[in-house]
Design a protein around this motif. Sequence first.
Motif, PDB file in Angstrom:
ATOM      1  N   ASN A 272     -15.964 -17.825 -10.836  1.00  0.00           N
ATOM      2  CA  ASN A 272     -17.420 -17.714 -10.870  1.00  0.00           C
ATOM      3  C   ASN A 272     -17.972 -17.795  -9.453  1.00  0.00           C
ATOM      4  OD1 ASN A 272     -20.027 -17.585 -11.707  1.00  0.00           O
ATOM      5  ND2 ASN A 272     -20.112 -19.674 -12.505  1.00  0.00           N
ATOM      6  N   PRO A 273     -18.621 -16.746  -8.926  1.00  0.00           N
ATOM      7  CA  PRO A 273     -19.117 -16.800  -7.552  1.00  0.00           C
ATOM      8  C   PRO A 273     -20.296 -17.747  -7.375  1.00  0.00           C
ATOM      9  CG  PRO A 273     -19.807 -14.769  -8.615  1.00  0.00           C
ATOM     10  CD  PRO A 273     -18.880 -15.453  -9.565  1.00  0.00           C
ATOM     11  N   SER A 274     -21.075 -17.967  -8.436  1.00  0.00           N
ATOM     12  CA  SER A 274     -22.229 -18.858  -8.315  1.00  0.00           C
ATOM     13  C   SER A 274     -21.821 -20.317  -8.217  1.00  0.00           C
ATOM     14  CB  SER A 274     -23.170 -18.649  -9.509  1.00  0.00           C
ATOM     15  OG  SER A 274     -22.491 -18.939 -10.727  1.00  0.00           O
ATOM     16  N   GLN A 275     -20.690 -20.664  -8.814  1.00  0.00           N
ATOM     17  CA  GLN A 275     -20.172 -22.032  -8.753  1.00  0.00           C
ATOM     18  C   GLN A 275     -18.744 -21.952  -8.209  1.00  0.00           C
ATOM     19  OE1 GLN A 275     -20.579 -23.920 -12.570  1.00  0.00           O
ATOM     20  NE2 GLN A 275     -22.717 -23.316 -12.802  1.00  0.00           N
ATOM     21  N   SER A 276     -18.622 -22.211  -6.929  1.00  0.00           N
ATOM     22  CA  SER A 276     -17.333 -22.006  -6.253  1.00  0.00           C
ATOM     23  C   SER A 276     -16.256 -22.948  -6.758  1.00  0.00           C
ATOM     24  CB  SER A 276     -17.510 -22.185  -4.741  1.00  0.00           C
ATOM     25  OG  SER A 276     -18.012 -23.484  -4.457  1.00  0.00           O
ATOM     26  N   ASN A 277     -16.637 -24.089  -7.320  1.00  0.00           N
ATOM     27  CA  ASN A 277     -15.634 -25.053  -7.779  1.00  0.00           C
ATOM     28  C   ASN A 277     -15.235 -24.842  -9.229  1.00  0.00           C
ATOM     29  OD1 ASN A 277     -18.099 -25.770  -8.790  1.00  0.00           O
ATOM     30  ND2 ASN A 277     -17.811 -27.986  -8.517  1.00  0.00           N
ATOM     31  N   VAL A 278     -15.703 -23.796  -9.859  1.00  0.00           N
ATOM     32  CA  VAL A 278     -15.371 -23.528 -11.255  1.00  0.00           C
ATOM     33  C   VAL A 278     -14.378 -22.386 -11.300  1.00  0.00           C
ATOM     34  CG1 VAL A 278     -16.249 -22.774 -13.488  1.00  0.00           C
ATOM     35  CG2 VAL A 278     -17.607 -24.344 -12.072  1.00  0.00           C
ATOM     36  N   THR A 279     -13.215 -22.648 -11.858  1.00  0.00           N
ATOM     37  CA  THR A 279     -12.195 -21.627 -12.046  1.00  0.00           C
ATOM     38  C   THR A 279     -12.130 -21.300 -13.522  1.00  0.00           C
ATOM     39  OG1 THR A 279     -10.945 -22.504 -10.178  1.00  0.00           O
ATOM     40  CG2 THR A 279      -9.796 -21.026 -11.663  1.00  0.00           C
ATOM     41  N   LEU A 280     -12.482 -20.072 -13.853  1.00  0.00           N
ATOM     42  CA  LEU A 280     -12.529 -19.691 -15.256  1.00  0.00           C
ATOM     43  C   LEU A 280     -11.137 -19.595 -15.859  1.00  0.00           C
ATOM     44  CD1 LEU A 280     -15.325 -16.965 -15.096  1.00  0.00           C
ATOM     45  CD2 LEU A 280     -15.537 -19.401 -15.566  1.00  0.00           C
ATOM     46  N   VAL A 281     -10.143 -19.274 -15.038  1.00  0.00           N
ATOM     47  CA  VAL A 281      -8.758 -19.156 -15.498  1.00  0.00           C
ATOM     48  C   VAL A 281      -7.922 -20.179 -14.754  1.00  0.00           C
ATOM     49  CG1 VAL A 281      -6.763 -17.646 -15.649  1.00  0.00           C
ATOM     50  CG2 VAL A 281      -9.043 -16.710 -16.029  1.00  0.00           C
ATOM     51  N   ASN A 282      -7.163 -20.992 -15.482  1.00  0.00           N
ATOM     52  CA  ASN A 282      -6.320 -22.005 -14.847  1.00  0.00           C
ATOM     53  C   ASN A 282      -4.970 -21.449 -14.427  1.00  0.00           C
ATOM     54  OD1 ASN A 282      -7.926 -23.631 -17.271  1.00  0.00           O
ATOM     55  ND2 ASN A 282      -7.946 -24.676 -15.302  1.00  0.00           N
ATOM     56  N   VAL A 283      -4.347 -20.704 -15.303  1.00  0.00           N
ATOM     57  CA  VAL A 283      -2.993 -20.212 -15.062  1.00  0.00           C
ATOM     58  C   VAL A 283      -2.954 -18.716 -15.358  1.00  0.00           C
ATOM     59  CG1 VAL A 283      -0.551 -20.443 -15.673  1.00  0.00           C
ATOM     60  CG2 VAL A 283      -2.036 -22.442 -15.730  1.00  0.00           C
ATOM     61  N   VAL A 284      -2.294 -17.976 -14.488  1.00  0.00           N
ATOM     62  CA  VAL A 284      -2.029 -16.555 -14.710  1.00  0.00           C
ATOM     63  C   VAL A 284      -0.532 -16.387 -14.919  1.00  0.00           C
ATOM     64  CG1 VAL A 284      -2.102 -14.241 -13.729  1.00  0.00           C
ATOM     65  CG2 VAL A 284      -4.019 -15.793 -13.375  1.00  0.00           C
ATOM     66  N   MET A 285      -0.166 -15.893 -16.096  1.00  0.00           N
ATOM     67  CA  MET A 285       1.246 -15.690 -16.415  1.00  0.00           C
ATOM     68  C   MET A 285       1.632 -14.270 -16.031  1.00  0.00           C
ATOM     69  SD  MET A 285       3.224 -16.200 -20.052  1.00  0.00           S
ATOM     70  CE  MET A 285       2.756 -17.935 -20.078  1.00  0.00           C
ATOM     71  N   ARG A 286       2.571 -14.161 -15.101  1.00  0.00           N
ATOM     72  CA  ARG A 286       3.006 -12.869 -14.593  1.00  0.00           C
ATOM     73  C   ARG A 286       4.466 -12.616 -14.985  1.00  0.00           C
ATOM     74  NH1 ARG A 286      -0.304 -14.887 -10.314  1.00  0.00           N
ATOM     75  NH2 ARG A 286      -2.031 -13.466  -9.878  1.00  0.00           N
ATOM     76  N   SER A 287       4.772 -11.345 -15.180  1.00  0.00           N
ATOM     77  CA  SER A 287       6.129 -10.927 -15.519  1.00  0.00           C
ATOM     78  C   SER A 287       6.847 -10.472 -14.258  1.00  0.00           C
ATOM     79  CB  SER A 287       6.102  -9.796 -16.545  1.00  0.00           C
ATOM     80  OG  SER A 287       5.482 -10.218 -17.743  1.00  0.00           O
ATOM     81  N   ILE A 288       8.078 -10.921 -14.113  1.00  0.00           N
ATOM     82  CA  ILE A 288       8.883 -10.485 -12.971  1.00  0.00           C
ATOM     83  C   ILE A 288       9.329  -9.038 -13.145  1.00  0.00           C
ATOM     84  CG2 ILE A 288      11.040 -10.885 -11.741  1.00  0.00           C
ATOM     85  CD1 ILE A 288      10.721 -13.805 -12.235  1.00  0.00           C
ATOM     86  N   LEU A 289       9.759  -8.698 -14.340  1.00  0.00           N
ATOM     87  CA  LEU A 289      10.204  -7.340 -14.624  1.00  0.00           C
ATOM     88  C   LEU A 289       9.110  -6.584 -15.362  1.00  0.00           C
ATOM     89  CD1 LEU A 289      13.861  -8.013 -15.843  1.00  0.00           C
ATOM     90  CD2 LEU A 289      13.036  -7.649 -13.516  1.00  0.00           C
TER      91      LEU A 289
END
Length: 511
Positions: A272-289
Amino acid sequence: MPLNAGESGYGSAPGAGLSGGVGTSETTPLLIPEHEPVCEWHPMTREELEASAGGPGWRKLRLYLVVLFWLTWAAMLAVSIAIILISPRPVGKCLKWWQKSLFYELQPDLSMEAQADGSHSINAVCESLPYLRSLGVGVLILEGVFRKKTSPSNLTVAAENMETLAQIQHLLIESNKADLRVVLDFCRVDPLVLQDVAGSLEKLSNRSAAVQHALRFWLKQGVAGFLICDSDAAYSEETLLEWRHVLEEFSTQEERIVVVKQTEDVLLPLNNPSQSNVTLVNVVMRSILPHSDHRLSTQEVSDAIETQLQRQDEDTWSSWTVGGQASHKLKRLLLVLLMTLPGSPAIQYNEEIGQTQAEPLKKGAPHQGMDEPSTTYRDKKMMRSSVLALFSTLSNSKASEEALLYGSFTFLPFNTSSNFSSSNNATVSFPSSPPILAFLRSWGCVHFLVLLNIGAKPHSLDPAWAPSLPEAGVFVASSGMNHLGSTSLYALTLQPHEAMVIKLFKAGSYS
């Protein structure tokens, strides 16, 4: 013959004033006369001692020397402490529970047939929870609980008449007893009511309220968070802001999280750009393959891993999963990679890991991922034991080593013209074969070197490859769990599809 006693003779002594006689050599009297005094020793007095030592100033000088010695010692101690305090040193991060946890993706079968069979039922999963916790698993990602056309909001209404709710609640209770957190998978699940999404603002408002009611329902059951895909309608700033408000209501004692599974090549940032200390997503799960319908070749696996290793770190905490299909020989190498990359590893269900120790392998039953169907029961048992040993070693190292928790990451490009030693000690060059991929995890003076030989030929390290690295090290883990003790980097030969984790140290000392 007469003796002249007066002149000389045997035993005679010369008289006073006589000389030249026989007895003139004995000049010292044989007896001490009684009138001569005898020397007597006695201790010196204080005055005599001070006079002999230089007078009263000596005492002051000695006192000054003693005081000067202790002052110098205290100053050296203070300077040493000051150097230690002001020297730059790594500061341990305060990691949250989802940054220190090992995720385990699990898909139980809720059908009546599975409950009767018992192989993949909720009861079987509940029985294996303490065993999974002992292996280091911290979070269960519950997949496949909701049908793709089923709404979680509808489940909250109709769950009283469904056995699914009772099964999930039982799993949540048993997970809490085993100190395991549960994340519900809403990926590709329509969170809206079963009707056309195009409607009036009133309907949209009602749908939003229904979704928030569904989130509150599952959070009250003890769910630790939710997983969505970046292709879901819920992956938007407006929707996730509503989700964050609901999660904050239940995050007073323990934070509840939102996990996003990345399916596209580029993930849209949603901080959220209006609240710099708020992260809407905690974890991003990425695939290696990359996801593929066919089994990836060795070169495709090597290219995919190298692409992921060269990626720049992002602000969002990453979780890594395998994603695509790979051969059984590369599965252990990918497991080593998952457990040593920065972020939280997400391990997909594996029979070799998921089965409890009390649950024997069925003789003659097909083994998932086995390339040779004729593998004997003994080979299966030894293979499963080796996989469990590798998993446990990596899990314990990940949990105890700061360098693997939040240490820095350095990709080390390997020389593609590496040599390997054949059985007849001949050195052969394979410049066209996939190179050894390597990276370094560092924290303070502790360094972990991870080596991945994805190719089908052995490779040895070139001394000119990374001259700044310490030469000596000790094995932490290897994909085959067949290396122990200390080693030299220049004496290493990586076998095909082999991965190694080595803790480096200076020669003659362990760090």
